[in-house]
Design a protein around this motif. Structure first.
Motif, PDB file in Angstrom:
ATOM      1  N   SER A  42      48.955  20.268 -41.419  1.00  0.00           N
ATOM      2  CA  SER A  42      49.808  21.295 -42.013  1.00  0.00           C
ATOM      3  C   SER A  42      49.131  21.934 -43.221  1.00  0.00           C
ATOM      4  CB  SER A  42      51.147  20.678 -42.442  1.00  0.00           C
ATOM      5  OG  SER A  42      51.918  21.615 -43.164  1.00  0.00           O
ATOM      6  N   LEU A  43      48.711  23.182 -43.062  1.00  0.00           N
ATOM      7  CA  LEU A  43      48.112  23.909 -44.170  1.00  0.00           C
ATOM      8  C   LEU A  43      49.155  24.204 -45.244  1.00  0.00           C
ATOM      9  CD1 LEU A  43      45.284  24.931 -44.810  1.00  0.00           C
ATOM     10  CD2 LEU A  43      45.937  27.164 -43.887  1.00  0.00           C
ATOM     11  N   ARG A  44      50.403  24.353 -44.835  1.00  0.00           N
ATOM     12  CA  ARG A  44      51.478  24.608 -45.796  1.00  0.00           C
ATOM     13  C   ARG A  44      51.674  23.406 -46.717  1.00  0.00           C
ATOM     14  NH1 ARG A  44      56.990  26.952 -43.490  1.00  0.00           N
ATOM     15  NH2 ARG A  44      55.479  28.607 -43.055  1.00  0.00           N
ATOM     16  N   ARG A  45      51.653  22.211 -46.156  1.00  0.00           N
ATOM     17  CA  ARG A  45      51.802  21.001 -46.974  1.00  0.00           C
ATOM     18  C   ARG A  45      50.599  20.820 -47.897  1.00  0.00           C
ATOM     19  NH1 ARG A  45      52.923  15.806 -43.577  1.00  0.00           N
ATOM     20  NH2 ARG A  45      52.849  14.964 -45.705  1.00  0.00           N
ATOM     21  N   LEU A  46      49.411  21.150 -47.409  1.00  0.00           N
ATOM     22  CA  LEU A  46      48.216  21.044 -48.243  1.00  0.00           C
ATOM     23  C   LEU A  46      48.318  22.003 -49.424  1.00  0.00           C
ATOM     24  CD1 LEU A  46      45.390  19.627 -48.322  1.00  0.00           C
ATOM     25  CD2 LEU A  46      44.475  21.712 -47.289  1.00  0.00           C
ATOM     26  N   THR A  47      48.795  23.208 -49.154  1.00  0.00           N
ATOM     27  CA  THR A  47      48.960  24.207 -50.206  1.00  0.00           C
ATOM     28  C   THR A  47      49.997  23.756 -51.224  1.00  0.00           C
ATOM     29  OG1 THR A  47      48.370  25.988 -48.670  1.00  0.00           O
ATOM     30  CG2 THR A  47      49.572  26.606 -50.666  1.00  0.00           C
ATOM     31  N   ARG A  48      51.088  23.168 -50.736  1.00  0.00           N
ATOM     32  CA  ARG A  48      52.145  22.700 -51.629  1.00  0.00           C
ATOM     33  C   ARG A  48      51.633  21.592 -52.548  1.00  0.00           C
ATOM     34  NH1 ARG A  48      55.697  20.766 -48.053  1.00  0.00           N
ATOM     35  NH2 ARG A  48      56.328  22.885 -47.524  1.00  0.00           N
ATOM     36  N   LEU A  49      50.859  20.667 -51.993  1.00  0.00           N
ATOM     37  CA  LEU A  49      50.311  19.586 -52.816  1.00  0.00           C
ATOM     38  C   LEU A  49      49.346  20.143 -53.857  1.00  0.00           C
ATOM     39  CD1 LEU A  49      49.886  16.614 -53.504  1.00  0.00           C
ATOM     40  CD2 LEU A  49      48.133  16.517 -51.713  1.00  0.00           C
ATOM     41  N   ALA A  50      48.478  21.060 -53.441  1.00  0.00           N
ATOM     42  CA  ALA A  50      47.527  21.653 -54.382  1.00  0.00           C
ATOM     43  C   ALA A  50      48.254  22.356 -55.523  1.00  0.00           C
ATOM     44  CB  ALA A  50      46.611  22.631 -53.648  1.00  0.00           C
ATOM     45  N   GLY A  51      49.336  23.057 -55.195  1.00  0.00           N
ATOM     46  CA  GLY A  51      50.090  23.772 -56.210  1.00  0.00           C
ATOM     47  C   GLY A  51      50.786  22.859 -57.198  1.00  0.00           C
ATOM     48  N   SER A  52      51.015  21.615 -56.802  1.00  0.00           N
ATOM     49  CA  SER A  52      51.690  20.665 -57.690  1.00  0.00           C
ATOM     50  C   SER A  52      50.725  19.943 -58.628  1.00  0.00           C
ATOM     51  CB  SER A  52      52.445  19.624 -56.857  1.00  0.00           C
ATOM     52  OG  SER A  52      51.539  18.748 -56.190  1.00  0.00           O
ATOM     53  N   GLN A  53      49.417  20.178 -58.446  1.00  0.00           N
ATOM     54  CA  GLN A  53      48.406  19.504 -59.256  1.00  0.00           C
ATOM     55  C   GLN A  53      47.980  20.391 -60.422  1.00  0.00           C
ATOM     56  OE1 GLN A  53      47.457  16.153 -58.068  1.00  0.00           O
ATOM     57  NE2 GLN A  53      49.315  16.792 -56.986  1.00  0.00           N
ATOM     58  N   SER A  54      48.116  19.898 -61.624  1.00  0.00           N
ATOM     59  CA  SER A  54      47.785  20.681 -62.813  1.00  0.00           C
ATOM     60  C   SER A  54      46.302  21.050 -62.836  1.00  0.00           C
ATOM     61  CB  SER A  54      48.134  19.879 -64.068  1.00  0.00           C
ATOM     62  OG  SER A  54      47.741  20.562 -65.231  1.00  0.00           O
ATOM     63  N   GLY A  55      46.026  22.360 -62.906  1.00  0.00           N
ATOM     64  CA  GLY A  55      44.652  22.831 -63.020  1.00  0.00           C
ATOM     65  C   GLY A  55      43.843  22.774 -61.744  1.00  0.00           C
ATOM     66  N   VAL A 108      41.774  23.592 -58.495  1.00  0.00           N
ATOM     67  CA  VAL A 108      40.941  24.752 -58.163  1.00  0.00           C
ATOM     68  C   VAL A 108      40.587  24.717 -56.678  1.00  0.00           C
ATOM     69  CG1 VAL A 108      38.746  25.925 -58.572  1.00  0.00           C
ATOM     70  CG2 VAL A 108      39.949  24.843 -60.482  1.00  0.00           C
ATOM     71  N   SER A 109      40.849  25.831 -55.992  1.00  0.00           N
ATOM     72  CA  SER A 109      40.453  25.948 -54.589  1.00  0.00           C
ATOM     73  C   SER A 109      39.428  27.056 -54.389  1.00  0.00           C
ATOM     74  CB  SER A 109      41.675  26.236 -53.707  1.00  0.00           C
ATOM     75  OG  SER A 109      42.246  27.501 -54.037  1.00  0.00           O
ATOM     76  N   ASN A 110      39.360  27.989 -55.339  1.00  0.00           N
ATOM     77  CA  ASN A 110      38.410  29.099 -55.228  1.00  0.00           C
ATOM     78  C   ASN A 110      38.244  29.732 -56.600  1.00  0.00           C
ATOM     79  OD1 ASN A 110      40.131  31.907 -55.261  1.00  0.00           O
ATOM     80  ND2 ASN A 110      41.333  30.232 -54.373  1.00  0.00           N
ATOM     81  N   PHE A 111      37.249  30.606 -56.711  1.00  0.00           N
ATOM     82  CA  PHE A 111      36.963  31.247 -57.997  1.00  0.00           C
ATOM     83  C   PHE A 111      37.159  32.759 -57.929  1.00  0.00           C
ATOM     84  CE2 PHE A 111      34.178  27.525 -57.445  1.00  0.00           C
ATOM     85  CZ  PHE A 111      34.783  26.694 -58.373  1.00  0.00           C
ATOM     86  N   ALA A 112      37.891  33.192 -56.895  1.00  0.00           N
ATOM     87  CA  ALA A 112      38.142  34.625 -56.727  1.00  0.00           C
ATOM     88  C   ALA A 112      39.538  35.011 -57.193  1.00  0.00           C
ATOM     89  CB  ALA A 112      37.958  35.022 -55.265  1.00  0.00           C
ATOM     90  N   GLY A 113      40.311  34.039 -57.664  1.00  0.00           N
ATOM     91  CA  GLY A 113      41.654  34.330 -58.139  1.00  0.00           C
ATOM     92  C   GLY A 113      42.706  34.364 -57.051  1.00  0.00           C
ATOM     93  N   ALA A 114      42.329  34.026 -55.815  1.00  0.00           N
ATOM     94  CA  ALA A 114      43.297  34.025 -54.713  1.00  0.00           C
ATOM     95  C   ALA A 114      44.157  32.769 -54.780  1.00  0.00           C
ATOM     96  CB  ALA A 114      42.563  34.084 -53.376  1.00  0.00           C
ATOM     97  N   SER A 115      45.349  32.858 -54.220  1.00  0.00           N
ATOM     98  CA  SER A 115      46.200  31.673 -54.163  1.00  0.00           C
ATOM     99  C   SER A 115      45.585  30.665 -53.200  1.00  0.00           C
ATOM    100  CB  SER A 115      47.604  32.054 -53.690  1.00  0.00           C
ATOM    101  OG  SER A 115      47.580  32.444 -52.322  1.00  0.00           O
TER     102      SER A 115
END
Length: 204
Positions: free
Chosen positions: A76-89, A91-98
């Motif tokens: 689940s990419l949605r669950r992966l995104t949700r977990l990443a968003g819950s982690q302070s600071g 980083v998934s990319n350096f282009a400013g994309a979500s």
């Protein structure tokens, strides 16, 4: 009858003698190979760091890995995104994309973030100290400082793995002192998922 027995004894003695000579020859070969390994250049010698000497993962880091593996299992990419968003600071990319947009774009171009994350976590990790904090980094080569990552500073197996992971283009970047250029991820000792990137920047 006596002549027959005498002939048999001679044949048996000859066979024993030949077996002894072959065994001696094998011992000589083994001694020669050992001598060659001892005289091999330093970079060709296997790593002397025993597997058990690696810093063990903290309990909190293991919990985070467990959560990531659960997401990997669900694909689940949605669950992966949700977990990443819950982690302070995080980083998934350096282009400013979500995180979600970035990973979705990668998947559309043939790079599966979940599959590649699983491959990372299945491999060896390295440990580095950052501002007094312990970070567990996958793959282990990504934990090395740029100067320590130069092919000339690695042993034979590490050099082979580096080439396999980043290719000739990546090695060229390493020689420019830009650090590990391949896909990498890290978890802090307190369990925070820090980054999961495939670009080069100053996040480490």
């Amino acid at each position: 009858m006596d002549a027959y027995r005498l002939t048999s004894i001679r044949l048996l003695a000859g066979a024993v003698l030949m077996a002894g000579l072959v065994a001696c020859g094998e011992e000589d070969v083994r001694e020669t190979v050992t001598l060659q390994v001892e005289q091999a250049p330093e970079y060709m010698l296997p790593s002397r760091e025993p597997e058990g000497d690696r810093t063990a993962l903290s309990a909190l880091a293991q919990e985070t890995i467990g959560r990531l593996r659960g997401i990997i299992e669900s694909n689940s990419l949605r669950r992966l995104t949700r977990l990443a968003g819950s982690q302070s600071g995080f980083v998934s990319n350096f282009a400013g994309a979500s995180h979600g947009d970035h990973w979705d774009l990668l998947r559309r171009t043939g790079f599966d973030p979940i599959l590649r994350l699983e491959e990372l976590l299945d491999g060896p990790y390295g440990v580095k100290m950052v501002a007094g904090e312990t970070w567990y980094v996958w793959p282990d080569l990504a934990a090395l400082e740029p100067e320590a990552l130069l092919p000339e500073r690695l042993n034979f197996s590490q050099r082979a793995r580096l080439e396999e992971l980043v290719g000739e283009a990546g090695i060229a970047q390493v020689r420019e002192g830009r650090g590990y250029p391949g896909i990498r991820t890290a978890i802090a000792e307190d369990g925070r998922w820090l980054y999961y990137v495939h670009e080069i920047s100053g996040e480490e």
